[in-house]
Design a protein around this motif. Structure first.
Motif, PDB file in Angstrom:
ATOM      1  N   MET A  32      17.238-101.587  25.743  1.00 14.54           N
ATOM      2  CA  MET A  32      17.724-101.897  24.573  1.00 14.54           C
ATOM      3  C   MET A  32      19.263-101.719  24.535  1.00 14.54           C
ATOM      4  O   MET A  32      19.601-100.813  24.652  1.00 14.54           O
ATOM      5  CB  MET A  32      16.846-100.923  23.468  1.00 14.54           C
ATOM      6  N   THR A  33      19.909-102.741  23.955  1.00 13.49           N
ATOM      7  CA  THR A  33      21.377-102.637  24.010  1.00 13.49           C
ATOM      8  C   THR A  33      21.798-102.398  22.539  1.00 13.49           C
ATOM      9  O   THR A  33      21.245-102.849  21.554  1.00 13.49           O
ATOM     10  CB  THR A  33      21.714-104.052  24.291  1.00 13.49           C
ATOM     11  N   ASP A  59      13.085-105.776  24.105  1.00 13.69           N
ATOM     12  CA  ASP A  59      14.657-105.585  24.328  1.00 13.69           C
ATOM     13  C   ASP A  59      15.244-106.396  23.127  1.00 13.69           C
ATOM     14  O   ASP A  59      14.908-107.270  22.599  1.00 13.69           O
ATOM     15  CB  ASP A  59      14.920-106.558  25.519  1.00 13.69           C
ATOM     16  N   ARG A 115      15.817-109.955  21.354  1.00 16.66           N
ATOM     17  CA  ARG A 115      16.462-110.874  21.971  1.00 16.66           C
ATOM     18  C   ARG A 115      15.610-112.048  22.137  1.00 16.66           C
ATOM     19  O   ARG A 115      16.225-113.400  22.376  1.00 16.66           O
ATOM     20  CB  ARG A 115      16.910-110.363  23.627  1.00 16.66           C
ATOM     21  N   ARG A 138      10.966 -97.518  26.236  1.00 14.31           N
ATOM     22  CA  ARG A 138      11.237 -98.813  26.735  1.00 14.31           C
ATOM     23  C   ARG A 138      10.495 -99.146  27.993  1.00 14.31           C
ATOM     24  O   ARG A 138      10.361-100.219  28.593  1.00 14.31           O
ATOM     25  CB  ARG A 138      12.775 -98.756  27.174  1.00 14.31           C
ATOM     26  N   ASN A 181      10.826-100.310  32.899  1.00 15.25           N
ATOM     27  CA  ASN A 181      11.480-100.756  31.695  1.00 15.25           C
ATOM     28  C   ASN A 181      11.380-102.316  31.611  1.00 15.25           C
ATOM     29  O   ASN A 181      11.713-103.023  32.253  1.00 15.25           O
ATOM     30  CB  ASN A 181      13.008-100.101  31.923  1.00 15.25           C
ATOM     31  N   GLY A 218      13.399-104.102  30.049  1.00 14.72           N
ATOM     32  CA  GLY A 218      14.612-104.725  30.079  1.00 14.72           C
ATOM     33  C   GLY A 218      14.740-105.170  31.772  1.00 14.72           C
ATOM     34  O   GLY A 218      15.708-106.074  31.806  1.00 14.72           O
ATOM     35  N   GLU A 247      13.387-108.841  33.088  1.00 18.11           N
ATOM     36  CA  GLU A 247      14.005-110.053  32.271  1.00 18.11           C
ATOM     37  C   GLU A 247      14.106-111.419  33.304  1.00 18.11           C
ATOM     38  O   GLU A 247      13.631-112.485  32.644  1.00 18.11           O
ATOM     39  CB  GLU A 247      15.646-109.845  32.046  1.00 18.11           C
TER      40      GLU A 247
END
Length: 620
Positions: A1-2, A34, A50, A70, A333, A335, A338
């Motif tokens: 996560m950003t 994410d 996202r 995550r 994770n 993320g 992707e």
């Protein structure tokens, strides 16, 4: 996560010793989605998914909780981790209830829902192979062995595929021998064949120049040896294959390859989702042992690859051989996944290698997985043999999708434009893949758990290159530069994207000598520092490693460290050793300008070749 720069929390080191024991494999696994995160107040944050764009407002505690979830794990595992890390959350029942609530609102995705979201219906239109292209260059003895092995396959599966020999040989005698070998193959098997040598390339070049006179300089450089040829390389034949197959699918072989494809005994069915899992290696005393390692692939190798190349990933996942099981997601994770998108197109498929490695350096041998490493350093005698990478099996133990390829694919989907590559030097395959990814964002390559034989004309001393300071070639430099441009273009049209890539490359070439030399120096510093860091990490983790392995790792680290600190010209491996910094800048500028112009000219050439189809070679 950003998170935004304003939101940054150090959670400390989690207490993994307190985590629950590994649950049964039938438990559902969950991972936090994410998202982008931005602060709204001291205790409220905007959480924007996202994929879906859904917006949520979360408290600080909830955000911290999601941040610890995550990876795909069971609810019980997440509960233990959250309780050990997030301040103020210690009651397991309360945490479990909260996590179940997050899952019900879609802020955590289950393994089943993730996999279901990937799958797509297979395409109704079947895919066929236009031709098998063979790149040859002054090694008729190797070509004979390849054609013999290909003939066996064609007879076995009762097919007669079109075979095109792209002969880039320098010696007239070798060209004559190659042409004769192709004729013998056609007589013995009955396959339609075509020979493309200097005369045929000249005719093709004239057709292209007539159709696109503004691209004459690029055409002459991309397709044939001439005054601007800097060094040998497979890129000329690569570019030629792309034009002759424009709008269709094709396979590519090098003259030192050998069939059949082999499956190692350790190969498993299914798909490997984790991009961090490296390929595996097994080592043998003799080259013939490596060529025979495992079992021969029972299916027609070209049809096997056509079953996935050109397909969407979600459709490939519906096949039993490539199904993605839930348990394989554990600990990853979300993320990091992707690249796994159901609509991602597989634009090329690859095999591993059995026999000799196709790499110049064997530096990768010092970053193997535990099982491969145990074979690699088993005893000093075998270790000294293995570091030359002359007799091994190297590949993926499960089919593995990746963002790009670093060696030559087996089957290509050229139905939409694939970009040309540098005709000069090694590393043309990785550069071509990086440019293809730029033109087709989100596309994938698929490494199949099969290996093709590779028997070079003579043994190579790879250890000398391995131990020296790592010095990439120009194509490696440009490949990595292209990778760093990913996301620059927003256009949907691959031709427009390739034109932009040409402009970006021209912009780099337009830098003055000082800036360009500085870019080269920065790149060399980065790749050498990366070698030092990776091997130092390996050295510290493997304190039980044999002393001969440790001694070589120390030497590699020392040589790269010394090169990193040394003041000198930023020379790439293709260039003369006596070049100064200004000379390196000029050499880089010349090659960058050629590639920039070629990428801008290529779409028109590819479109013309697609429109011509088989008429392009009908007069040869």
């Amino acid at each position: 996560m950003t998170t935004t720069p304003e939101f940054e929390i150090n959670y400390g080191k989690p207490n993994f010793a307190a985590q629950a024991s590994r649950p049964a494999t039938d438990q559902t696994l969950y991972a936090a989605i994410d998202a982008m995160v931005a602060p709204l107040s001291s205790d409220e944050f905007a959480f924007i998914a996202r994929d879906s764009g859904q917006r949520h407002v979360l408290s600080h505690h909830v955000l911290q909780t999601l941040d610890q979830c995550r990876e795909f794990r069971s609810i019980d595992e997440h509960v233990v981790r959250v309780a050990s890390v997030v301040p103020g959350l210690t009651q397991h029942d309360r945490i479990r209830k909260g996590l179940e609530g997050l899952a019900s609102t879609g802020l955590m995705v289950s393994d089943r829902d993730f996999l279901a979201g990937l799958e797509r219906e297979p395409e109704a239109q079947s895919r066929s192979l236009h031709a098998i292209y063979i790149r040859a260059c002054d090694r008729p003895q190797q070509l004979r062995l390849l054609l013999d092995s290909l003939a066996n396959y064609e007879r076995r599966f009762r097919v007669a595929r079109n075979v095109v020999l792209l002969d880039d040989s320098i010696e007239d005698a070798n060209r004559d021998a190659n042409r004769d070998l192709l004729r013998e193959f056609a007589r013995a098997v009955g396959n339609p064949v075509s020979y493309i040598g200097p005369a045929e390339r000249a005719k093709l070049r004239q057709q292209l120049i007539k159709a696109a006179p503004q691209a004459q300089s690029s055409i002459e450089w991309l397709l044939d040896r001439g005054p601007r040829t800097r060094r040998g390389g497979g890129g000329r034949s690569w570019n030629l294959a792309l034009l002759l197959s424009a709008g269709r699918m094709f396979a590519m072989l090098d003259e030192d390859f050998r069939l059949p494809l082999q499956r190692h005994a350790d190969v498993r069915t299914g798909l490997e989702p984790n991009p961090a899992v490296a390929a595996s290696a097994r080592f043998y005393r003799r080259l013939d042992d490596a060529l025979d390692a495992g079992e021969e692939e029972a299916l027609d190798p070209f049809e096997l690859h056509l079953g996935v190349c050109g397909e969407r990933l979600g459709s490939a996942l519906t096949q039993d051989a490539f199904r993605l099981d839930r348990e394989s997601l554990r600990g990853i994770n979300l993320g990091r996944l992707e690249h796994l998108r159901g609509d991602a197109r597989i634009i090329s498929s690859l095999n591993g290698t059995c026999g000799a490695s196709g790499t110049e350096s064997a530096l990768w041998l010092y970053q193997l997985d535990a099982e491969s490493r145990a074979e690699f350093w088993a005893d000093r005698e075998s270790y000294l043999r293995n570091i030359e990478a002359q007799s091994l099996w190297y590949g993926c133990l499960r089919a593995k999708p990746a963002s790009q390829a670093y060696f030559t694919p087996f089957v290509f989907d050229n139905r939409e434009m694939l970009p040309c590559t540098n005709p000069d030097g090694r590393g043309e395959d990785g550069l071509a893949s990086a440019a293809a990814r730029f033109c087709h964002p989100g596309s994938l390559v698929l490494h199949l758990p099969t290996a093709i034989g590779h028997a070079q004309e003579s043994q190579r001393k790879r250890s000398e290159v391995t131990m020296a300071a790592h010095t990439p070639r120009f194509n490696h430099f440009l490949r990595d530069y292209v990778c760093n441009q990913e996301g620059t273009s927003k256009a949907a049209d691959p031709a427009h994207r390739l034109g932009l890539l040409g402009a970006i490359t021209r912009d780099l070439a337009a830098a003055d000598d000082k800036v360009l030399a500085s870019s080269l120096e920065e790149y060399l510093g980065f790749v050498r520092a990366d070698v030092v860091e990776r091997l130092q990490n390996q050295f510290e983790l493997l304190d039980d490693a044999p002393v001969y392995w440790q001694a070589d790792v120390r030497s590699i680290v020392r040589n790269n460290g010394n090169a990193l600190l040394k003041q000198g010209a930023p020379r790439l491996a293709d260039w003369a050793e006596d070049l100064d910094a200004a000379g390196c800048a000029r050499a880089a500028r010349e090659e960058l300008l050629d590639m920039a112009q070629a990428w801008r000219d290529w779409p028109a050439l590819w479109e013309f070749a697609r429109d011509q189809g088989d008429r392009l070679v009908s007069g040869f």
